[in-house]
Design a protein around this motif. Sequence first.
Motif, mmCIF file in Angstrom:
data_model
loop_
_atom_site.group_PDB
_atom_site.id
_atom_site.type_symbol
_atom_site.label_atom_id
_atom_site.label_comp_id
_atom_site.label_asym_id
_atom_site.label_seq_id
_atom_site.Cartn_x
_atom_site.Cartn_y
_atom_site.Cartn_z
ATOM 1 N N ASP A 110 13.948 -11.522 -2.147
ATOM 2 C CA ASP A 110 12.976 -12.430 -1.784
ATOM 3 C C ASP A 110 11.944 -12.548 -2.876
ATOM 4 O O ASP A 110 12.164 -11.592 -3.736
ATOM 5 C CB ASP A 110 12.072 -11.912 -0.473
ATOM 6 C CG ASP A 110 11.380 -10.320 -0.832
ATOM 7 O OD1 ASP A 110 10.200 -10.476 -1.365
ATOM 8 O OD2 ASP A 110 11.848 -9.533 -0.321
ATOM 9 N N ASP A 111 11.075 -13.458 -2.856
ATOM 10 C CA ASP A 111 10.238 -13.530 -4.052
ATOM 11 C C ASP A 111 8.640 -13.383 -3.586
ATOM 12 O O ASP A 111 7.584 -13.970 -4.211
ATOM 13 C CB ASP A 111 10.241 -15.144 -4.783
ATOM 14 C CG ASP A 111 9.954 -16.198 -3.540
ATOM 15 O OD1 ASP A 111 9.721 -15.854 -2.467
ATOM 16 O OD2 ASP A 111 9.684 -17.486 -3.894
ATOM 17 N N GLY A 112 8.770 -12.729 -2.447
ATOM 18 C CA GLY A 112 7.250 -12.412 -2.074
ATOM 19 C C GLY A 112 6.476 -11.011 -2.883
ATOM 20 O O GLY A 112 7.072 -10.620 -3.680
ATOM 21 N N LEU A 113 5.288 -10.809 -2.482
ATOM 22 C CA LEU A 113 4.742 -9.716 -3.129
ATOM 23 C C LEU A 113 5.256 -8.490 -2.970
ATOM 24 O O LEU A 113 5.053 -7.490 -3.807
ATOM 25 C CB LEU A 113 3.083 -9.696 -2.568
ATOM 26 C CG LEU A 113 2.312 -10.796 -2.865
ATOM 27 C CD1 LEU A 113 0.719 -10.639 -2.451
ATOM 28 C CD2 LEU A 113 2.202 -11.213 -4.567
ATOM 29 N N GLY A 114 6.051 -8.269 -1.890
ATOM 30 C CA GLY A 114 6.764 -7.081 -1.701
ATOM 31 C C GLY A 114 6.131 -6.055 -0.964
ATOM 32 O O GLY A 114 5.096 -6.268 -0.553
ATOM 33 N N ILE A 115 6.779 -4.669 -0.900
ATOM 34 C CA ILE A 115 6.057 -3.650 -0.365
ATOM 35 C C ILE A 115 5.806 -2.642 -1.155
ATOM 36 O O ILE A 115 6.632 -2.551 -2.279
ATOM 37 C CB ILE A 115 6.720 -3.377 0.879
ATOM 38 C CG1 ILE A 115 8.204 -3.017 0.758
ATOM 39 C CG2 ILE A 115 6.920 -4.663 1.951
ATOM 40 C CD1 ILE A 115 8.981 -2.610 1.676
ATOM 41 N N ASN A 116 4.972 -1.549 -0.696
ATOM 42 C CA ASN A 116 5.159 -0.277 -1.522
ATOM 43 C C ASN A 116 6.197 0.641 -1.277
ATOM 44 O O ASN A 116 6.599 1.124 -0.384
ATOM 45 C CB ASN A 116 3.604 0.352 -1.146
ATOM 46 C CG ASN A 116 3.421 1.615 -1.802
ATOM 47 O OD1 ASN A 116 4.163 1.991 -2.853
ATOM 48 N ND2 ASN A 116 2.372 2.398 -1.618
ATOM 49 N N SER A 117 6.923 0.746 -2.604
ATOM 50 C CA SER A 117 8.190 1.403 -2.558
ATOM 51 C C SER A 117 7.995 2.731 -2.139
ATOM 52 O O SER A 117 8.813 3.617 -1.841
ATOM 53 C CB SER A 117 8.896 1.326 -3.844
ATOM 54 O OG SER A 117 7.913 1.828 -4.818
ATOM 55 N N SER A 118 6.589 3.383 -2.470
ATOM 56 C CA SER A 118 6.543 4.987 -1.786
ATOM 57 C C SER A 118 6.233 4.945 -0.673
ATOM 58 O O SER A 118 6.063 6.011 -0.039
ATOM 59 C CB SER A 118 5.556 5.284 -2.851
ATOM 60 O OG SER A 118 4.050 4.623 -2.378
ATOM 61 N N ARG A 119 5.853 4.008 0.124
ATOM 62 C CA ARG A 119 5.581 3.940 1.679
ATOM 63 C C ARG A 119 6.785 4.337 2.415
ATOM 64 O O ARG A 119 7.872 3.438 1.981
ATOM 65 C CB ARG A 119 5.051 2.498 2.214
ATOM 66 C CG ARG A 119 4.509 2.529 3.408
ATOM 67 C CD ARG A 119 3.783 1.273 4.019
ATOM 68 N NE ARG A 119 3.781 1.235 5.156
ATOM 69 C CZ ARG A 119 4.581 0.767 6.024
ATOM 70 N NH1 ARG A 119 5.737 0.370 5.748
ATOM 71 N NH2 ARG A 119 4.345 0.606 7.405
#
Length: 630
Positions: free
Chosen positions: A577-586
């Motif tokens: 996807d091209d969204g802002l994404g999520i915190n990979s550490s979460r």
Amino acid sequence: MKLKNGIKIKEQFLVWRIGLLPGLVIIALVIIARFSGLMQSLEWLAFDNFLRWRFSEAIDEKILIVEINEEDIRSVGKYPIPDKNIAELIRILQNYNPRVIGLDIYRDLPVEPGNKELRKTFAETKNLILIEKVLPEKVSPPPGLSPQQVCFADQITDSDGKLRRSLLATPTPEQEYKFSLSICLAQAYLAALNLELENGIRDKNAMRFADIEIPRFTSNSGGYIRADDGGVQILLNHRSGQKPFRTVNFNQVISGKFNSEWIRNRIIIIGITAPSIKDFITTAAIKSSEPAQGRVYGVEIQAHAVSQIINGVLEGRAFINTWSDEWEYIFILILGILGIYFARLSKSPLKNFIAIGIATFTLISISYLCLLVEGLWIPLIPSTLVFTLNGLVLTALYQYDEALRSKIKSRQILIERTFETIHNGPLQTLAKSLKKVRDNNIPPQDLLGELELQLEQLNYELRGIYEYLQQEQISQDRSLYLGNSFIIDLQDPIHEILYQIYNYTLERDFPCFKSLRIKVRTFEPIDDQELTIEQKRAVCRFLEEALINVGKHATGLTRLEVTCTKNEGWYILSIVDDGLGINSSRVGRGTQQFRNIARQLRGKFRRSSLSPKGTLCELCWTKRKFYLWK
């Protein structure tokens, strides 16, 4: 890899431990039972049967039995046979140059007429051996004989009244040792071949001729437990066959109706074979029809004992040998451990029973061949018992444990499936409701309406899950519940299943899907024949959870690319996807779910941020093994 191997070893140890302790207890009980003598009768029975089932041997031409039967007694007219008749019989036999004559008839008292004539015959016949009885009540030999001409005829029977041993020598108050008739006859026969009787080399208390040492019976030989091994005894290895020795009767010798070559340089044994005299011994190891089944005349027992010795020395015929106590119990222990192994050999009880049956038959056959060929008496009964008990009992135990583990595993799978369904359905609806409650920008009147709709949706979804769980277990195992009563058949091709999940998930009310403008979807047909239902379910949950994460967290989403393709033998399921994404550490429940799937598929999942924005989530597998890219 080392960690996985360590986990597997630990799991196998836990499984083996289930049967190891009961198996060792069974081994200990069998050893204790044998040591206490509880199996002695069964071991004797097996030993007797093996000896009786042997192939017939040729007639031993070195020995001739001269029998005095009922017809002979009637022709003489009295019993005991008068001394005159015995003297005449010995003189006729001596005329044909036998190597040695053994008179297996007690002659402690004169039987007139002819006592003087008989004493003269005894004195003149230097190769004649007569008998006495030394245990427990004595019967003296005829007077005036040299010690070399007198040997005892005593036999030792076991507690069941059957003969399995031959007593060769025993201490007496008069002299250090006295020899049996059988060893005296063998000694006289072999002395003519320059083979002298000597003490053993390996066992100083044993007997030997040249380099052939006769194995001595000990208190725990074979199946015996703490038996009386006084004197020098050997296990009787009788000659098999219906006619092991040539036989002529008293009247045939007196009338000259016999082959003189049967006597020349042979061992002659004279004895009574009349049923009325009852000079017989009970044995289960020798086939006999006269005087009765299981009974053998004493003169025949003497012939078997002599034949065993001279043929063992001259022709290498096997004596009965046994292992030491230590090796016998080690053998029982090994068979017990093999029984534990056989119980774990297969998950199929039928295959285990067949394998145990074949192994037991093989063990019996090997024991029989060892006795037949090498004369080796193996502890068959305790070893077979401990093997079959461990094999059969532990098979049932392992099957019970396997069923219990399967039941626990099925329950755990059901719990996991139920939670995954709740997590990807009602919990997502509940999360949206909580987010709206916490959002201060929504007017209270609008918030109440939204909450009512969300609660109705939540109620609907929960009831749908309940109805799904009410279905039969088989139906649940082959299907995947997505929500709103939408059920997918996991037996369909994997690319069709993924397409259904893709469409269903994108239609759900997640905020980030509202800005989505461009959808790229490719689900190529792939070979899923080697995928199990559970593996298909894991792949489907991976796609669903990945798309839910996009719908929840990919703020500003405009483009979504979902593909499942094959590249150089690998199948790749990719969500970009091209969204802002999520915190990979979460680490949330979704991440934990990915890790559970990865654990189930024995791999790892890959999730990474893209530049300048966006997220990649990817799953890869081959035909036989799954791997989640890191």
